[in-house]
Design an enzyme around this catalytic site. Structure first.
Site, short mmCIF file in Angstrom:
data_model
loop_
_atom_site.label_atom_id
_atom_site.label_comp_id
_atom_site.label_asym_id
_atom_site.label_seq_id
_atom_site.Cartn_x
_atom_site.Cartn_y
_atom_site.Cartn_z
N ARG A 139 11.44 77.97 77.44
CA ARG A 139 10.26 77.29 76.93
C ARG A 139 9.96 76.09 77.84
NH1 ARG A 139 10.18 76.02 70.54
NH2 ARG A 139 11.69 74.41 71.08
N HIS A 169 18.14 73.65 73.65
CA HIS A 169 17.74 74.28 72.39
C HIS A 169 18.14 75.75 72.42
CE1 HIS A 169 15.53 74.50 68.67
NE2 HIS A 169 14.65 75.36 69.12
N ARG A 222 19.74 68.07 65.58
CA ARG A 222 18.31 67.99 65.20
C ARG A 222 18.09 68.97 64.05
NH1 ARG A 222 18.55 69.34 70.66
NH2 ARG A 222 17.70 71.38 70.13
N TYR A 268 -14.10 90.18 45.71
CA TYR A 268 -14.82 90.76 46.86
C TYR A 268 -14.37 92.18 47.14
CZ TYR A 268 -16.58 86.15 48.23
OH TYR A 268 -17.21 84.95 48.27
N CYS A 314 -9.93 84.88 47.55
CA CYS A 314 -11.13 84.28 48.12
C CYS A 314 -10.75 83.00 48.87
CB CYS A 314 -12.14 83.94 47.03
SG CYS A 314 -12.44 85.29 45.86
N MET A 315 -11.74 82.33 49.43
CA MET A 315 -11.45 81.13 50.20
C MET A 315 -10.85 80.03 49.32
SD MET A 315 -13.90 78.78 52.63
CE MET A 315 -14.39 80.05 53.76
C1 LIG Z 1 11.77 72.46 65.64
C2 LIG Z 1 12.94 72.11 66.46
C3 LIG Z 1 14.17 71.83 65.85
C4 LIG Z 1 14.44 72.02 64.39
O1 LIG Z 1 14.77 73.35 64.13
P1 LIG Z 1 15.21 73.84 62.67
O2 LIG Z 1 15.54 75.26 62.87
O3 LIG Z 1 14.02 73.64 61.79
O4 LIG Z 1 16.35 72.99 62.26
C5 LIG Z 1 15.19 71.38 66.68
N1 LIG Z 1 15.01 71.24 68.01
C6 LIG Z 1 13.86 71.54 68.61
C7 LIG Z 1 13.72 71.38 70.08
C8 LIG Z 1 12.79 71.99 67.86
O5 LIG Z 1 11.62 72.31 68.47
#
Ligand SMILES: *Cc1c(COP(=O)(O)O)cnc(C)c1O
Length: 401
Positions: A139, A169, A222, A268, A314-315
């Site tokens: 990414r 990540h 994170r 609808y 519907c909306m």
């Molecule tokens: C969104 C994100 C997270 C959090 O991920 P979860 O699976 O919701 O805990 C952690 N690190 C990065 C880089 C993310 O984009």
């Protein structure tokens, strides 16, 4: 903070901050004391409300916050939050002055970015940076040790920059097979070994890795989805180290009911036809609220029992088939529990062929959020109305000039 004390419709989401608090406490309890938690509150805290969620997560022991974009970080600062904030995504170099001024940490993965960013900063400025390593997610991030060394050197040579962290990540942390995750981990450790000195924060784990692994924790994690009480993947469900409590629930109210005769049509396209005399109720939620048309046929809860949505959504409204007459004002739960019955985020996600992450994110800001604290409704956030009110004030100011 964008809060209002009122809203004027019969549909709302409840954000149970007590559950959020408990989830963060349990996550903290699950990992070593010296591992710091960054609460991931991007996308308006996965639709839960950025400032309220952040304050609760911080009070439960989260060390800082992580968002995807600089705008989201600014929104938190404007909401009065002083905790560390990291922007995980890319920020344009021309916007870095704002980040430095607001003490918002940014992610870097290109040396040219640093060269351009430096031009925006003045002598006394200090911009905190986390280097992103792409170890297999494909990414954003540096992929080679040369790039990494170049960035490290540039940061060290320029006092406007501080190397505060380094991270990666995982692509497959929510899968029980660890093969690919282990490869990513090896690459990350190799990158760490190239650095002259390690920065303050080293982090790789999202919720799934935080819950499942011990060797990926480094000194910070994170955590997003688990904090909201949702399991990162269905296959992880039996493996959870502690129960997660869902934070988000969705509610509406019967605004109309009538008894239709046999063979009458609803909504609808006239796709639904009654088989016999049926009680049909109308609830004021539709696809513009994120209650998507594909949820036709999904159950909702009325008086602790499942009843189906009938006809096209519907909306702004949809219809449900009631077992018998019900009075206007009857509470309808679309996500959440009533008595013994429970409609989980996972059930809705499965119906929509997607993952639970997507569901609270798509419940639009037209739906006001009520915050539950200590078991009581404590506060309402109505993004729609608060923007409107601000808009009116601005117009008024203009008129007065
Ligand atoms: C969104 C994100 C997270 C959090 O991920 P979860 O699976 O919701 O805990 C952690 N690190 C990065 C880089 C993310 O984009």
């Amino acid at each position: 903070m964008e809060t209002q004390t009122q809203f004027f419709r019969d549909t709302w989401a409840e954000i149970n901050l007590d559950h959020l608090y408990e989830n963060v406490k349990n996550i903290k309890g699950h990992i070593p004391n010296d591992v710091k938690v960054f609460a991931v509150v991007k996308a308006n805290a996965y639709g839960h409300g950025d400032v309220q969620t952040s304050l609760t997560a911080l009070s439960a022991g989260a060390h800082g916050l992580a968002v995807a974009f600089l705008d989201e970080a600014i929104s938190l600062r404007r909401g009065g939050i002083i905790a560390p904030i990291l922007v995980l995504g890319a920020t344009r170099p021309k916007d870095v002055k704002m980040a430095a001024d607001m003490d918002i940490s940014l992610t870097v993965f290109q040396q040219e970015w640093l060269v351009e960013a430096e031009r925006q900063l003045s002598k006394g400025d200090c911009l905190n940076l986390h280097i992103k390593c792409d170890t297999g997610m494909g990414r954003i991030g540096v992929r080679t040790t040369e790039e990494l060394k170049g960035i490290e050197k540039y940061i060290l040579d320029h006092p406007q920059f501080e190397m505060e962290g380094i991270f990666t990540h995982f692509a497959t942390a929510d899968e029980l097979n660890d093969e690919y995750l282990d490869e990513q981990l090896v690459r990350f450790e190799h990158m760490l070994a190239q650095l002259d000195s390690l920065p303050a924060y080293i982090h790789s784990s999202n919720s799934a890795a935080t819950l499942r692994k011990t060797n990926t924790l480094f000194n910070a994690v994170r955590v997003g989805i688990a904090m909201y009480g949702l399991t990162p993947s269905i296959e992880m469900k039996p493996e959870l180290p502690f129960p997660l409590k869902e934070v988000f629930s969705l509610h509406s109210t019967l605004i109309h009911t009538k008894e239709l005769g046999a063979f009458e049509k609803v909504s609808y396209g006239a796709t639904y036809q009654t088989e016999r005399a049926e009680w049909i109720g109308t609830i004021p939620i539709g696809y513009a609220d994120g209650w998507l048309r594909k949820l036709q046929g999904q159950d909702v809860l009325v008086d602790g029992k499942r009843v189906p949505i009938v006809g096209r959504i519907c909306m702004d409204q949809c219809m449900i088939r009631l077992p018998e007459s019900r009075s206007i004002g009857t509470h309808v739960t679309l996500i959440g529990s009533q008595g013994e019955e429970d409609i989980t985020m996972d059930e809705i996600a499965q119906k929509l062929d997607t993952i639970n992450y997507e569901i609270p994110c798509i419940i639009s800001t037209r739906v006001p959020r009520i915050y539950i604290r200590n078991g009581e409704p404590a506060e309402v956030s109505n993004k729609l109305l608060s923007t409107g009110v601000q808009g009116q004030l601005k117009n008024k100011e203009l008129q007065d000039e």
